[in-house]
Write an enzyme that holds these catalytic residues in place. Structure first.
Site, PDB file in Angstrom:
ATOM      1  N   CYS A 274     124.870 -33.051 -41.780  1.00  0.00           N
ATOM      2  CA  CYS A 274     125.081 -34.181 -42.618  1.00  0.00           C
ATOM      3  C   CYS A 274     124.649 -34.193 -43.860  1.00  0.00           C
ATOM      4  CB  CYS A 274     125.540 -35.198 -42.106  1.00  0.00           C
ATOM      5  SG  CYS A 274     126.618 -35.162 -40.655  1.00  0.00           S
TER       6      CYS A 274
HETATM    7  C1  UGA Z   1     123.949 -38.833 -40.862  1.00  0.00           C
HETATM    8  C2  UGA Z   1     123.969 -40.431 -41.273  1.00  0.00           C
HETATM    9  O1  UGA Z   1     123.099 -41.324 -40.551  1.00  0.00           O
HETATM   10  C3  UGA Z   1     125.456 -40.983 -40.930  1.00  0.00           C
HETATM   11  O2  UGA Z   1     125.804 -42.402 -41.204  1.00  0.00           O
HETATM   12  C4  UGA Z   1     126.812 -40.016 -41.305  1.00  0.00           C
HETATM   13  O3  UGA Z   1     127.964 -40.448 -40.790  1.00  0.00           O
HETATM   14  C5  UGA Z   1     126.436 -38.679 -40.838  1.00  0.00           C
HETATM   15  O4  UGA Z   1     125.287 -38.237 -41.434  1.00  0.00           O
HETATM   16  C6  UGA Z   1     127.736 -37.712 -41.405  1.00  0.00           C
HETATM   17  O5  UGA Z   1     127.379 -37.580 -42.624  1.00  0.00           O
HETATM   18  O6  UGA Z   1     128.155 -37.545 -40.436  1.00  0.00           O
HETATM   19  P1  UGA Z   1     123.438 -37.805 -38.578  1.00  0.00           P
HETATM   20  O7  UGA Z   1     123.198 -36.622 -39.282  1.00  0.00           O
HETATM   21  O8  UGA Z   1     123.867 -37.707 -37.397  1.00  0.00           O
HETATM   22  O9  UGA Z   1     123.915 -38.907 -39.257  1.00  0.00           O
HETATM   23  O10 UGA Z   1     121.388 -38.040 -38.327  1.00  0.00           O
HETATM   24  P2  UGA Z   1     120.800 -39.213 -38.679  1.00  0.00           P
HETATM   25  O11 UGA Z   1     120.216 -40.057 -37.293  1.00  0.00           O
HETATM   26  O12 UGA Z   1     121.095 -39.926 -40.084  1.00  0.00           O
HETATM   27  O13 UGA Z   1     119.314 -38.360 -38.995  1.00  0.00           O
HETATM   28  C7  UGA Z   1     119.368 -37.658 -40.069  1.00  0.00           C
HETATM   29  C8  UGA Z   1     117.839 -36.780 -40.078  1.00  0.00           C
HETATM   30  O14 UGA Z   1     117.025 -37.776 -40.723  1.00  0.00           O
HETATM   31  C9  UGA Z   1     117.272 -36.394 -39.003  1.00  0.00           C
HETATM   32  O15 UGA Z   1     116.715 -35.207 -39.245  1.00  0.00           O
HETATM   33  C10 UGA Z   1     116.185 -37.408 -38.753  1.00  0.00           C
HETATM   34  O16 UGA Z   1     115.284 -36.942 -37.999  1.00  0.00           O
HETATM   35  C11 UGA Z   1     115.729 -37.807 -40.049  1.00  0.00           C
HETATM   36  N1  UGA Z   1     115.419 -39.310 -40.271  1.00  0.00           N
HETATM   37  C12 UGA Z   1     115.862 -40.177 -39.938  1.00  0.00           C
HETATM   38  C13 UGA Z   1     113.859 -39.205 -40.461  1.00  0.00           C
HETATM   39  O17 UGA Z   1     113.106 -38.276 -40.620  1.00  0.00           O
HETATM   40  N2  UGA Z   1     113.424 -40.525 -40.585  1.00  0.00           N
HETATM   41  C14 UGA Z   1     114.042 -41.636 -40.180  1.00  0.00           C
HETATM   42  O18 UGA Z   1     113.459 -42.704 -40.170  1.00  0.00           O
HETATM   43  C15 UGA Z   1     115.551 -41.422 -40.099  1.00  0.00           C
END
Ligand code: UGA
Length: 453
Positions: A274
């Site tokens: 995403c």
């Molecule tokens: C993300 C958004 O959080 C959702 O709200 C959205 O609906 C979704 O994309 C989408 O567009 O469908 P997602 O891709 O499942 O969700 O993953 P996240 O939990 O947001 O994490 C994304 C990335 O950021 C991961 O690689 C995670 O490791 C990284 N991350 C997240 C960090 O490095 N640090 C953080 O504090 C949080």
């Protein structure tokens, strides 16, 4: 109660369909891929999401959910249709509209045959750039159906904000719901559906026009990705500033309610299906309008650099990486998934391979997917301990619970040289630095001044 149909059963379509069915709605969900549809019909989701299997099985048993591969059947047997097909990236970063255009045509063709008293409601849940629903999808539906939008059928944009691994919980308890209606009647119908669905647990509903609703989705993801890139930038400054620790900084600034503590975990960067896709699409969309969104481009670049910095750390500790044994712990783009799309692990492994390192990787779930990419170019361990054997350096790439349980001795006993690069800040730096060479994202070298820990 409205009868609902879903076109496209990826994560968003299937999880949302199952949640509506679990609350008593009659849902008919269509998936073109017959093998996938059959699998779902048998109660086996094609991907892992907590509670999904349980709710899917129940929904099939009660008969509230029916699965088909016939879009027309689904649309004709419902009065609200959610389009939930994917919008993958094209080479230039913009999104491919082929699935969403096809689904719209299918909706239009079915609506041609439908003569209900109340107009059918079409809801675009797929992530699309502003203007897509009104300028591209609406005319497709009108042409295929021979009907007029806002008169013979209604149209809304209703983006989703589900996180992988949290999709069911996120559908049942979202922070907010966005409804962009082509007119007030369309918005009212969808708002009433959500009011009924959430009942006492109603989240804030933001009503707006269609293009604003479409842009909210991109703004949300771009903000979160930028927030992570921001804390990673502070992490990099910490590494150059003796005595500083990004974790304390995140803990402190997270107390400011204007910032909040979420998405402030510094690490090797963001990946997944995403953030990268949506940031690329937003950048490409803005540029086409003649505006370069420098801030979002910078968030992107900061993210790409973060993995390179991890390799620099390894090089600083080991010298040239050629022939060195590097163990990569964690391959999934985040814990509790086997998804490696745009995972930082794959970028990291590509650079390490280029530098001639010998790589052994381990992940509790994502090894089969990684094997498809790197084949025999790297080794695959079947446990974290096996992965550490004879390593000259270990890099934590995904913060799996399983890795958090490892103690310093697991590294010192098994590695040839116990050098640990903690790319996700999962270990207690005080404890680990005493036993091995512990290098971590956002952790400056110890300061010479004595200070409280
Ligand atoms: C993300 C958004 O959080 C959702 O709200 C959205 O609906 C979704 O994309 C989408 O567009 O469908 P997602 O891709 O499942 O969700 O993953 P996240 O939990 O947001 O994490 C994304 C990335 O950021 C991961 O690689 C995670 O490791 C990284 N991350 C997240 C960090 O490095 N640090 C953080 O504090 C949080």
């Amino acid at each position: 109660m409205h009868k609902l149909s879903f076109i496209g059963l990826g994560s968003v379509g299937l999880c949302t369909a199952v949640c509506f069915a679990s609350k008593g709605y009659k849902v008919i969900a269509s998936e073109m891929d017959r093998a996938k549809a059959n699998q779902i019909r048998r109660g086996n989701p094609p991907f892992y999401e907590p509670r999904l299997k349980e709710l899917l099985t129940k929904a099939m048993k009660t008969g509230n959910l029916r699965i088909t591969s016939n879009n027309e059947e689904a649309i004709l047997q419902s009065d609200i249709t959610f389009i939930t097909v994917g919008t993958p990236s094209k080479r230039d970063g913009s999104i491919s509209l082929s699935y969403v255009m096809h689904a719209s045509k299918e909706v239009g063709k079915a609506l041609k045959k439908k003569d209900g008293r109340t107009p059918h409601v079409v809801v675009v849940k797929s992530t699309v750039t502003p203007g897509t629903t009104q300028d591209i999808l609406m005319p497709i539906i009108e042409t295929a159906s021979g009907k007029k939008c806002c008169k013979d059928f209604m149209l809304c944009a209703n983006p989703e904000f589900l996180r992988e691994g949290n999709a069911i919980k996120g559908t049942l308890n979202p922070d907010y719901v966005v409804i962009g209606g082509c007119d007030q009647g369309s918005a009212d119908t969808l708002r009433d559906l959500y009011r009924e669905f959430y009942s006492d647990n109603l989240p804030p509903i933001i009503e707006t026009n269609i293009p604003t609703a479409e842009l909210i989705k991109y703004a949300n993801n771009a903000f979160l990705a930028t927030k992570v890139s921001f804390i990673n930038t502070i992490a990099n400054i910490c590494e150059k500033t003796p005595g500083t620790d990004v974790k304390k900084i995140a803990e402190a600034i997270g107390k400011d309610h204007r910032i909040n503590p979420y998405f402030l975990d510094a690490g090797l960067g963001w990946g997944g299906s995403c953030f990268p896709k949506d940031l690329k699409a937003l950048i490409s969309f803005s540029k086409r309008l003649g505006y370069t969104p420098e801030l979002i481009q910078a968030a992107w670049k900061a993210n790409a650099d973060q993995v390179k910095f991890a390799v620099q750390k390894a090089r600083k500790e080991l010298g040239p990486l050629k022939g060195k044994n590097v163990s990569v712990l964690g391959l999934a783009f985040k814990p509790d998934t086997d998804d490696i799309r745009e995972a930082r692990s794959t970028e990291l492994i590509k650079i390490l391979l280029k530098e001639g390192a010998a790589i052994t990787a381990y992940d509790p779930m994502a090894t089969p997917n990684t094997r498809r990419i790197f084949k025999r170019k790297i080794h695959y361990a079947s446990s974290a301990i096996e992965c550490l054997k004879n390593a000259d350096c270990a890099i934590i790439v995904t913060e799996w619970e399983e890795f958090k349980k490892l103690g310093p001795e697991d590294f010192t006993r098994n590695m040839r040289k116990p050098i640990l690069i903690d790319g996700r800040r999962i270990y207690d730096s005080g404890k680990f630095s005493k036993k091995l060479r512990y290098v971590a994202v956002g952790l400056g070298e110890p300061a010479t001044l004595i200070s409280p820990s």
